[in-house]
Design a protein around this motif. Structure first.
Motif, PDB file in Angstrom:
ATOM      1  N   ASN A 203      30.476 117.331 -23.777  1.00  0.00           N
ATOM      2  CA  ASN A 203      30.714 118.549 -22.966  1.00  0.00           C
ATOM      3  C   ASN A 203      31.596 117.913 -21.595  1.00  0.00           C
ATOM      4  O   ASN A 203      30.974 117.286 -20.913  1.00  0.00           O
ATOM      5  CB  ASN A 203      29.164 119.006 -22.378  1.00  0.00           C
ATOM      6  CG  ASN A 203      29.673 120.271 -21.707  1.00  0.00           C
ATOM      7  OD1 ASN A 203      30.029 120.267 -20.529  1.00  0.00           O
ATOM      8  ND2 ASN A 203      28.884 121.409 -22.067  1.00  0.00           N
ATOM      9  N   GLY A 204      32.762 118.365 -21.619  1.00  0.00           N
ATOM     10  CA  GLY A 204      33.702 117.844 -20.656  1.00  0.00           C
ATOM     11  C   GLY A 204      33.024 118.447 -19.259  1.00  0.00           C
ATOM     12  O   GLY A 204      33.414 117.427 -18.215  1.00  0.00           O
ATOM     13  N   SER A 205      32.790 119.587 -19.146  1.00  0.00           N
ATOM     14  CA  SER A 205      32.221 120.025 -17.644  1.00  0.00           C
ATOM     15  C   SER A 205      31.049 118.842 -17.262  1.00  0.00           C
ATOM     16  O   SER A 205      30.898 118.617 -16.079  1.00  0.00           O
ATOM     17  CB  SER A 205      31.870 121.356 -17.567  1.00  0.00           C
ATOM     18  OG  SER A 205      32.773 122.262 -18.154  1.00  0.00           O
ATOM     19  N   LEU A 206      30.049 118.687 -18.082  1.00  0.00           N
ATOM     20  CA  LEU A 206      29.184 117.880 -17.766  1.00  0.00           C
ATOM     21  C   LEU A 206      29.513 116.504 -17.557  1.00  0.00           C
ATOM     22  O   LEU A 206      28.853 116.025 -16.602  1.00  0.00           O
ATOM     23  CB  LEU A 206      27.764 117.849 -18.841  1.00  0.00           C
ATOM     24  CG  LEU A 206      26.579 117.326 -18.517  1.00  0.00           C
ATOM     25  CD1 LEU A 206      25.912 118.423 -17.485  1.00  0.00           C
ATOM     26  CD2 LEU A 206      25.533 117.493 -19.796  1.00  0.00           C
ATOM     27  N   GLN A 207      30.500 116.046 -18.099  1.00  0.00           N
ATOM     28  CA  GLN A 207      31.071 114.733 -18.033  1.00  0.00           C
ATOM     29  C   GLN A 207      31.619 114.500 -16.463  1.00  0.00           C
ATOM     30  O   GLN A 207      31.532 113.445 -15.926  1.00  0.00           O
ATOM     31  CB  GLN A 207      31.864 114.239 -19.201  1.00  0.00           C
ATOM     32  CG  GLN A 207      32.444 112.928 -19.083  1.00  0.00           C
ATOM     33  CD  GLN A 207      31.608 111.741 -19.151  1.00  0.00           C
ATOM     34  OE1 GLN A 207      30.755 111.928 -20.128  1.00  0.00           O
ATOM     35  NE2 GLN A 207      31.710 110.837 -18.295  1.00  0.00           N
ATOM     36  N   GLN A 255      42.695 107.254  -6.910  1.00  0.00           N
ATOM     37  CA  GLN A 255      41.508 106.431  -7.519  1.00  0.00           C
ATOM     38  C   GLN A 255      40.625 107.413  -8.318  1.00  0.00           C
ATOM     39  O   GLN A 255      39.968 108.210  -7.418  1.00  0.00           O
ATOM     40  CB  GLN A 255      40.913 105.409  -6.544  1.00  0.00           C
ATOM     41  CG  GLN A 255      39.669 104.617  -7.005  1.00  0.00           C
ATOM     42  CD  GLN A 255      39.972 103.677  -8.195  1.00  0.00           C
ATOM     43  OE1 GLN A 255      39.502 104.247  -9.372  1.00  0.00           O
ATOM     44  NE2 GLN A 255      40.522 102.874  -7.997  1.00  0.00           N
ATOM     45  N   PRO A 256      40.521 107.251  -9.569  1.00  0.00           N
ATOM     46  CA  PRO A 256      39.720 108.134 -10.293  1.00  0.00           C
ATOM     47  C   PRO A 256      38.081 107.872  -9.750  1.00  0.00           C
ATOM     48  O   PRO A 256      37.392 108.777 -10.034  1.00  0.00           O
ATOM     49  CB  PRO A 256      39.900 107.529 -11.850  1.00  0.00           C
ATOM     50  CG  PRO A 256      41.356 107.087 -11.704  1.00  0.00           C
ATOM     51  CD  PRO A 256      41.266 106.123 -10.488  1.00  0.00           C
ATOM     52  N   ASP A 257      37.707 106.588  -9.724  1.00  0.00           N
ATOM     53  CA  ASP A 257      36.132 106.244  -9.794  1.00  0.00           C
ATOM     54  C   ASP A 257      35.659 106.341  -8.192  1.00  0.00           C
ATOM     55  O   ASP A 257      34.568 105.974  -8.010  1.00  0.00           O
ATOM     56  CB  ASP A 257      35.935 104.864 -10.125  1.00  0.00           C
ATOM     57  CG  ASP A 257      36.403 105.012 -11.605  1.00  0.00           C
ATOM     58  OD1 ASP A 257      36.394 106.161 -12.323  1.00  0.00           O
ATOM     59  OD2 ASP A 257      36.801 103.860 -12.263  1.00  0.00           O
ATOM     60  N   ALA A 404      38.283 116.082 -14.205  1.00  0.00           N
ATOM     61  CA  ALA A 404      38.439 117.049 -15.425  1.00  0.00           C
ATOM     62  C   ALA A 404      39.525 117.073 -16.345  1.00  0.00           C
ATOM     63  O   ALA A 404      39.352 117.162 -17.390  1.00  0.00           O
ATOM     64  CB  ALA A 404      38.190 118.523 -14.597  1.00  0.00           C
ATOM     65  N   MET A 405      40.539 116.663 -15.714  1.00  0.00           N
ATOM     66  CA  MET A 405      41.853 116.471 -16.680  1.00  0.00           C
ATOM     67  C   MET A 405      41.810 115.291 -17.664  1.00  0.00           C
ATOM     68  O   MET A 405      42.505 115.022 -18.624  1.00  0.00           O
ATOM     69  CB  MET A 405      43.136 116.829 -15.842  1.00  0.00           C
ATOM     70  CG  MET A 405      43.060 118.226 -15.043  1.00  0.00           C
ATOM     71  SD  MET A 405      44.707 118.369 -14.732  1.00  0.00           S
ATOM     72  CE  MET A 405      45.126 119.273 -16.390  1.00  0.00           C
ATOM     73  N   LYS A 406      40.827 114.246 -17.274  1.00  0.00           N
ATOM     74  CA  LYS A 406      40.546 113.273 -18.190  1.00  0.00           C
ATOM     75  C   LYS A 406      39.938 113.881 -19.553  1.00  0.00           C
ATOM     76  O   LYS A 406      40.146 113.355 -20.417  1.00  0.00           O
ATOM     77  CB  LYS A 406      39.934 112.173 -17.455  1.00  0.00           C
ATOM     78  CG  LYS A 406      40.642 111.230 -16.508  1.00  0.00           C
ATOM     79  CD  LYS A 406      39.726 110.400 -15.885  1.00  0.00           C
ATOM     80  CE  LYS A 406      39.130 109.348 -16.754  1.00  0.00           C
ATOM     81  NZ  LYS A 406      38.127 108.435 -15.896  1.00  0.00           N
ATOM     82  N   ASN A 407      38.971 114.712 -19.351  1.00  0.00           N
ATOM     83  CA  ASN A 407      38.329 115.343 -20.422  1.00  0.00           C
ATOM     84  C   ASN A 407      39.046 116.558 -21.135  1.00  0.00           C
ATOM     85  O   ASN A 407      38.790 116.587 -22.190  1.00  0.00           O
ATOM     86  CB  ASN A 407      36.942 115.883 -19.845  1.00  0.00           C
ATOM     87  CG  ASN A 407      36.091 114.659 -19.336  1.00  0.00           C
ATOM     88  OD1 ASN A 407      35.727 114.056 -20.220  1.00  0.00           O
ATOM     89  ND2 ASN A 407      35.766 114.792 -18.064  1.00  0.00           N
ATOM     90  N   SER A 411      48.274 116.518 -21.765  1.00  0.00           N
ATOM     91  CA  SER A 411      49.403 115.673 -22.225  1.00  0.00           C
ATOM     92  C   SER A 411      48.560 114.408 -22.833  1.00  0.00           C
ATOM     93  O   SER A 411      47.636 113.973 -22.179  1.00  0.00           O
ATOM     94  CB  SER A 411      50.275 115.296 -21.463  1.00  0.00           C
ATOM     95  OG  SER A 411      51.192 114.311 -21.603  1.00  0.00           O
ATOM     96  N   ASP A 412      49.295 114.061 -23.895  1.00  0.00           N
ATOM     97  CA  ASP A 412      48.923 112.316 -24.401  1.00  0.00           C
ATOM     98  C   ASP A 412      49.680 111.521 -23.879  1.00  0.00           C
ATOM     99  O   ASP A 412      49.522 110.178 -24.177  1.00  0.00           O
ATOM    100  CB  ASP A 412      48.867 112.377 -25.874  1.00  0.00           C
ATOM    101  CG  ASP A 412      49.908 112.796 -26.578  1.00  0.00           C
ATOM    102  OD1 ASP A 412      51.205 112.860 -25.812  1.00  0.00           O
ATOM    103  OD2 ASP A 412      50.221 112.588 -27.705  1.00  0.00           O
ATOM    104  N   LYS A 413      50.373 111.816 -22.934  1.00  0.00           N
ATOM    105  CA  LYS A 413      51.419 110.961 -22.246  1.00  0.00           C
ATOM    106  C   LYS A 413      51.299 110.992 -20.816  1.00  0.00           C
ATOM    107  O   LYS A 413      51.772 109.820 -20.105  1.00  0.00           O
ATOM    108  CB  LYS A 413      53.047 111.282 -22.444  1.00  0.00           C
ATOM    109  CG  LYS A 413      53.119 111.079 -24.048  1.00  0.00           C
ATOM    110  CD  LYS A 413      54.632 111.598 -24.192  1.00  0.00           C
ATOM    111  CE  LYS A 413      55.185 111.558 -25.813  1.00  0.00           C
ATOM    112  NZ  LYS A 413      56.273 112.171 -26.337  1.00  0.00           N
TER     113      LYS A 413
END
Length: 665
Positions: A203-207, A255-257, A404-407, A411-413
């Motif tokens: 579940n991408g939302s929960l992630q 920074q994503p994290d 959210a857009m990581k989940n 794009s794959d690029k």
């Protein structure tokens, strides 16, 4: 807090030296006009070689020697690299990622929320900071080092997340299941004790919610360290932290994290580590975007705690670049420039991440340029310290949308940061000054224009604020996928782009991949000679009240718009429903900012211009040449060029990788 002078220095690791050369190093530092070093953040095992046995003799030796030489010291808490005895006695402190516990060896592989780790970190911080706080060399502290959550999903993290969600939804499992769509594939949770490990979620939302929780662990951890240090620090000492960015061999994007905006709140100064491409690949954009964010975090000057000297073989600078870059940091608002690091290391992981000195410790071209720069900064410090600048444009970035857009990638690029940088870099190259903020900290009323890349996950309330901002005379550039989901990454059930359709004057029902499709300009905003190709994404926009700037050339999509512009209330919006070329973005931005009367110069990249006010009340203008050719700047206003102490006006030449600093009359 204000500084009395520009701090110019380096990270220094006496503990890593193959032989004692402290006195010689200090002699060379003084010759280079280095006035600050950062020490201590990497050497917990030296200061506590056994559980409960402390030895700060090497720390004391460096502090005493630096004080005698008149060099300031920033002391780092040594918690980002744990001693081997701690991992042996308590293997549960090691970070667990996707069910697998990492083996000891590298740095930053522990669980920052583990109570045993925190107990021992508390002890070393208290012992160390209480030991050094009254030393006259110490001017400040760096808590931890480039802290992130390191992907931790240990049992205590999983349990903490369940409690976090239970509190957020007031124990209402029906509301949780509804909000995150957990009936899908029988993921429904019918009892809190059945809440599954997030390691396996689909579940991408929960992630995304879990990622937010882990970012908050970083906020809590840094706040905890700051509060510990504050118990011991003196009133004239500061606390900072060295934030970093998405890493692509250099600092690239948000920074994503880590939520820099929240995590910086307890700090006295925002601090940063900035690395960048070098030689012919150097543009200065990384220094600028990082500086724009750091300056905005505290609405104050910031500290560059690490930037490269030699670094790796592909990053050894051309002559003049180190000097240019030091001034670039200051032009963006830095009060300190500190190199990582003083001497190259002779073994272990970073042997070939070279410092100011090479492995032979002798003077070299990098050291000589550091010395030249140090002398210039020492002389010009009264003119350059505590510079203040204002911006008419702000970028609004979003950790939640990035996650959210990581989940749910478009794009794959390409990712979130690619879109952010594609827009940011064009503003930078056009010499348009910007701030960078997020939805929780931005003061919209300060800006004429707000640029909003991929605001995919965001609350209804904030989108309404953006509509109101435009209605009252503000202006916004939106990109595709903005406004698509709420703050829990739940897709809105209205025609997209949902709430902002009102201000943008468009809606759409379909999105497709370009499959070779190109843009067709509908007015003079975009030249037909531009690269009109598209990457990754197309929204088939239906104008309601918006003017069409560009359509698609596929005859099957000829009735749809690609880029639109809309007047709403007293303001306006541009909506970019596709991922166009840099040339198209450059034209859109240039025409829009000129229409809005936003300040920019006629000069464009590779001439970069930054302006600020100094403490003498005068305007400082920095001119940078990011190229290997001598160039001519056409219109310099009369003033004093500070580096060469000469009067200038009108036309002037600037050397390859050169810098001019002009103080207005």
């Amino acid at each position: 807090m204000s500084f009395k002078k520009i701090l110019y220095g380096t990270a220094y690791y006496y503990e890593y030296l193959p032989y004692d050369r402290l006195d010689e190093d200090i002699k060379m530092m003084l010759a280079a006009k280095i006035n600050v070093v950062r020490i201590g953040e990497s050497t917990w095992s030296t200061y506590e070689p056994e559980d409960g046995k402390f030895d700060f003799s090497k720390l004391d030796k460096v502090l005493d020697a630096m004080h005698k030489a008149g060099i300031n010291v920033i002391v780092g808490t040594p918690t980002y690299a744990i001693p081997s005895w701690l991992a042996r006695k308590y293997p549960e402190v090691m970070v667990q990622v996707s069910g697998h516990r990492k083996a000891y060896g590298a740095r930053q592989i522990f669980d920052i929320s583990n109570p045993i780790f925190l107990k021992y970190a508390d002890r070393i911080i208290r012992k160390m900071i209480s030991h050094v706080a009254n030393h006259p060399a110490v001017i400040g502290y760096q808590v931890d080092n480039e802290t992130k959550h390191y992907g931790t999903s240990s049992s205590n993290v999983q349990q903490g997340f369940v409690q976090f969600m239970k509190h957020r939804f007031n124990g209402d499992l029906d509301a949780l299941n509804q909000e995150f769509g957990l009936d899908y594939w029988s993921n429904r949770i019918n009892a809190w004790e059945d809440f599954p490990s997030m390691d396996g979620t689909i579940n991408g939302s929960l992630q995304a919610e879990f990622e937010q929780y882990r970012r908050d662990l970083v906020n809590q951890y840094l706040k905890w360290q700051v509060e510990l240090v504050n118990e011991y620090k003196l009133s004239n000492q500061f606390v900072t932290h060295n934030f970093d960015f998405e890493w692509r061999g250099y600092s690239y994007g948000i920074q994503p994290d880590v939520d820099h905006f929240k995590a910086s709140e307890p700090l006295d100064y925002a601090g940063v580590d900035i690395y960048h491409p070098s030689r012919k690949h150097l543009t200065g954009a990384e220094i600028s975007f990082a500086g724009d964010e750091m300056r905005t975090l505290k609405n104050d000057n910031y500290l560059v705690l690490e930037t490269q000297a030699q670094a790796f073989k592909q990053q050894v600078p051309y002559p003049g670049q180190l000097r240019q870059l030091a001034f670039s940091h200051i032009a963006s608002g830095a009060n300190m420039v500190e190199y990582w690091h003083w001497h190259s290391i002779h073994n272990s992981a970073e042997t070939y991440w070279k410092g100011i000195l090479s492995h032979d410790f002798r003077p070299n071209p990098v050291y000589n340029e550091v010395s030249q720069t140090g002398a210039e900064l020492d002389r010009l410090s009264p003119h350059l310290v505590n510079l203040k600048s204002t911006a008419e444009v702000a970028f609004l970035v979003s950790n939640q949308s990035l996650t959210a857009m990581k989940n749910f990638p478009f794009s794959d690029k390409h990712n979130y940061n690619d879109v952010f940088r594609s827009l940011y870099d064009e503003f930078y190259k056009l010499n348009i000054h910007t701030d960078i903020s997020d939805e929780h900290h931005i003061n919209l009323s300060k800006y004429k224009l707000v640029v909003v890349p991929l605001l995919y996950s965001i609350s209804d309330q904030f989108l309404e604020k953006l509509n109101e901002y435009v209605k009252n005379g503000g202006h916004v550039i939106y990109t595709f996928k903005s406004g698509f989901t709420d703050e829990h990454v739940k897709v809105r059930t209205v025609p997209q782009p949902g709430i902002i359709s009102e201000a943008c004057g468009i809606h759409y029902e379909l999105f497709v991949d370009p499959d070779g499709c190109e843009l067709v300009p509908e007015d003079k905003t975009i030249s037909k000679e531009s690269d009109l190709g598209l990457k990754d994404w197309m929204e088939l926009l239906i104008p309601d009240t918006a003017q069409i700037i560009a359509k698609y050339d596929d005859p099957n999509w000829k009735d749809y718009a690609a880029i639109t512009k809309n007047k709403f209330g007293q303001g306006s919006t541009i909506y970019i429903g596709c991922y166009p070329s840099q040339g198209v973005l450059r034209q859109l931005i240039k025409n829009y900012v000129d229409e809005l009367g936003i300040q920019r110069t006629e000069e464009t990249f590779p001439i970069i211009i930054k302006q600020a006010k100094n403490e003498l009340g005068k305007q400082i203008t920095f001119y940078f040449n990011y190229s290997s050719q001598k160039l001519t700047i056409q219109d310099i206003k009369a003033g004093t060029e500070l580096i060469k102490d000469r009067q200038v006006s009108g036309q002037i030449n600037i050397d390859p990788w050169g810098v001019l600093v002009v103080e207005g009359q």
